[in-house]
Write a protein that holds these residues in place. Structure first.
Motif, PDB file in Angstrom:
ATOM      1  N   GLU A   1      41.365  46.221  38.542  1.00 50.29           N
ATOM      2  CA  GLU A   1      40.844  46.015  39.891  1.00 50.29           C
ATOM      3  C   GLU A   1      41.719  45.044  40.679  1.00 50.29           C
ATOM      4  OE1 GLU A   1      38.123  47.385  41.578  1.00 50.29           O
ATOM      5  OE2 GLU A   1      38.266  48.818  39.944  1.00 50.29           O
ATOM      6  N   ALA A   2      42.205  43.981  39.991  1.00 47.37           N
ATOM      7  CA  ALA A   2      43.099  43.031  40.659  1.00 47.37           C
ATOM      8  C   ALA A   2      44.399  43.714  41.068  1.00 47.37           C
ATOM      9  CB  ALA A   2      43.379  41.841  39.745  1.00 47.37           C
ATOM     10  N   ARG A   3      44.915  44.566  40.196  1.00 47.79           N
ATOM     11  CA  ARG A   3      46.150  45.288  40.507  1.00 47.79           C
ATOM     12  C   ARG A   3      45.946  46.264  41.669  1.00 47.79           C
ATOM     13  NH1 ARG A   3      47.138  46.344  35.760  1.00 47.79           N
ATOM     14  NH2 ARG A   3      46.192  48.426  35.618  1.00 47.79           N
ATOM     15  N   GLU A   4      44.778  46.904  41.682  1.00 45.78           N
ATOM     16  CA  GLU A   4      44.468  47.828  42.777  1.00 45.78           C
ATOM     17  C   GLU A   4      44.399  47.097  44.111  1.00 45.78           C
ATOM     18  OE1 GLU A   4      40.823  50.819  44.147  1.00 45.78           O
ATOM     19  OE2 GLU A   4      40.811  49.890  42.154  1.00 45.78           O
ATOM     20  N   LEU A   5      43.779  45.906  44.098  1.00 46.00           N
ATOM     21  CA  LEU A   5      43.677  45.114  45.320  1.00 46.00           C
ATOM     22  C   LEU A   5      45.054  44.657  45.787  1.00 46.00           C
ATOM     23  CD1 LEU A   5      41.736  43.810  47.363  1.00 46.00           C
ATOM     24  CD2 LEU A   5      41.617  41.813  45.859  1.00 46.00           C
TER      25      LEU A   5
ATOM     26  N   ASP B   1      49.974  39.605  44.296  1.00 42.03           N
ATOM     27  CA  ASP B   1      49.519  39.439  42.915  1.00 42.03           C
ATOM     28  C   ASP B   1      48.870  38.079  42.697  1.00 42.03           C
ATOM     29  OD1 ASP B   1      50.324  41.952  42.111  1.00 42.03           O
ATOM     30  OD2 ASP B   1      52.320  41.296  41.511  1.00 42.03           O
ATOM     31  N   GLN B   2      49.450  37.039  43.297  1.00 44.07           N
ATOM     32  CA  GLN B   2      48.901  35.692  43.132  1.00 44.07           C
ATOM     33  C   GLN B   2      47.492  35.587  43.709  1.00 44.07           C
ATOM     34  OE1 GLN B   2      51.726  33.075  44.977  1.00 44.07           O
ATOM     35  NE2 GLN B   2      53.134  33.064  43.229  1.00 44.07           N
ATOM     36  N   VAL B   3      47.302  36.127  44.903  1.00 42.37           N
ATOM     37  CA  VAL B   3      45.988  36.050  45.550  1.00 42.37           C
ATOM     38  C   VAL B   3      44.967  36.878  44.768  1.00 42.37           C
ATOM     39  CG1 VAL B   3      44.680  36.526  47.643  1.00 42.37           C
ATOM     40  CG2 VAL B   3      47.000  35.629  47.808  1.00 42.37           C
ATOM     41  N   ALA B   4      45.354  38.078  44.357  1.00 40.05           N
ATOM     42  CA  ALA B   4      44.435  38.938  43.612  1.00 40.05           C
ATOM     43  C   ALA B   4      44.025  38.300  42.291  1.00 40.05           C
ATOM     44  CB  ALA B   4      45.092  40.298  43.365  1.00 40.05           C
ATOM     45  N   GLN B   5      44.965  37.676  41.619  1.00 39.87           N
ATOM     46  CA  GLN B   5      44.636  37.012  40.359  1.00 39.87           C
ATOM     47  C   GLN B   5      43.765  35.782  40.590  1.00 39.87           C
ATOM     48  OE1 GLN B   5      45.171  38.025  37.251  1.00 39.87           O
ATOM     49  NE2 GLN B   5      46.174  39.880  38.012  1.00 39.87           N
TER      50      GLN B   5
END
Length: 239
Positions: A103-107, A122-126
């Motif tokens: 889900e984080a990767r999709e976002l 990637d930083q924000v999603a993680q």
């Protein structure tokens, strides 16, 4: 204490109107529908050559039936929409619990497609993974375009639709209720009400007040002309 200095180069603070559809939509839609419905109804019955008493009875019946229908329709519509949104939010919550990395990767991928650098996305999603509630809100907003926590009230929508439909529908009846038994006066008052309603809407849409008013007046006039013609034809054939 002195107030902090304001940098003249900074833009002035501004506020946006509520554009989520909350209460303005059912109120405006109810009033417009009430006006157009009863103007057209009165024009059609009046075109058939009925007496003033029958015309008023028809208009009042249209007001009551239409207001109830609008209220029930808005309640059902808004409640059904809320239930659908809640079901989709629950589905997204389960996906975040079962597949957080995916889900984080999709976002992050969605942000990259919109121009954000991959590393930052990637930083924000993680980082959102550490705040499940905020992660859910952001995922729902990005994927469905809705707020996971802010839902319009079906009762407010129903009441507003009922009340404003009634207000709109009574406008073309006012001349008859005041003792003026003239169809064209009633249609003129109804048309004026439509124009004023359009002017009111222009306050929120930033359109020119007269173009918004004329648009509503023309639409109502077309509906009235159609029903008047039908009423006239039926009245002639029945005679």
């Amino acid at each position: 204490m002195t107030a902090p200095a304001v940098d003249p180069e900074l833009p002035a603070p501004h506020h946006h109107a509520d554009v989520s559809g909350g209460r303005l939509r059912p109120a405006v839609f109810g009033a417009m529908d009430g006006l157009v419905t009863n103007i057209a109804l009165i024009a059609g019955v009046g075109g058939g050559g009925v007496g003033s008493r029958t015309l008023v009875l028809t208009g009042v019946a249209g007001l009551v039936a239409g207001a109830i229908s609008m209220g029930l329709g808005e309640y059902t519509s808004v409640r059904s929409q809320n239930e659908q949104v809640k079901a989709e939010v629950a589905k997204e919550r389960r996906e975040l619990e079962r597949h957080p990395e995916a889900e984080a990767r999709e976002l992050a991928d969605s942000w990259v497609r919109r121009g954000l650098p991959r590393e930052l996305a990637d930083q924000v999603a993680q980082a959102l993974r550490n705040n499940p509630r905020e992660a859910l809100r952001v995922h729902v907003q990005e994927e469905m375009g809705v707020d996971a926590e802010d839902h319009p009230s079906p009762w407010a929508a129903a009441i507003l639709s009922f009340v404003f439909f009634s207000i709109g529908a009574v406008v073309p009846l006012l001349p008859y209720l005041l003792g003026l038994s003239n169809l064209w006066v009633a249609l003129g008052v109804g048309g004026f009400g439509l124009f004023l309603a359009g002017v009111f809407v222009a306050r929120f849409t930033q359109r020119r007040w007269w173009t918004s008013g004329l648009r509503q007046l023309v639409l109502g006039a077309l509906a009235a002309a159609a029903t008047y013609g039908i009423g006239t034809l039926i009245g002639v054939s029945a005679a």
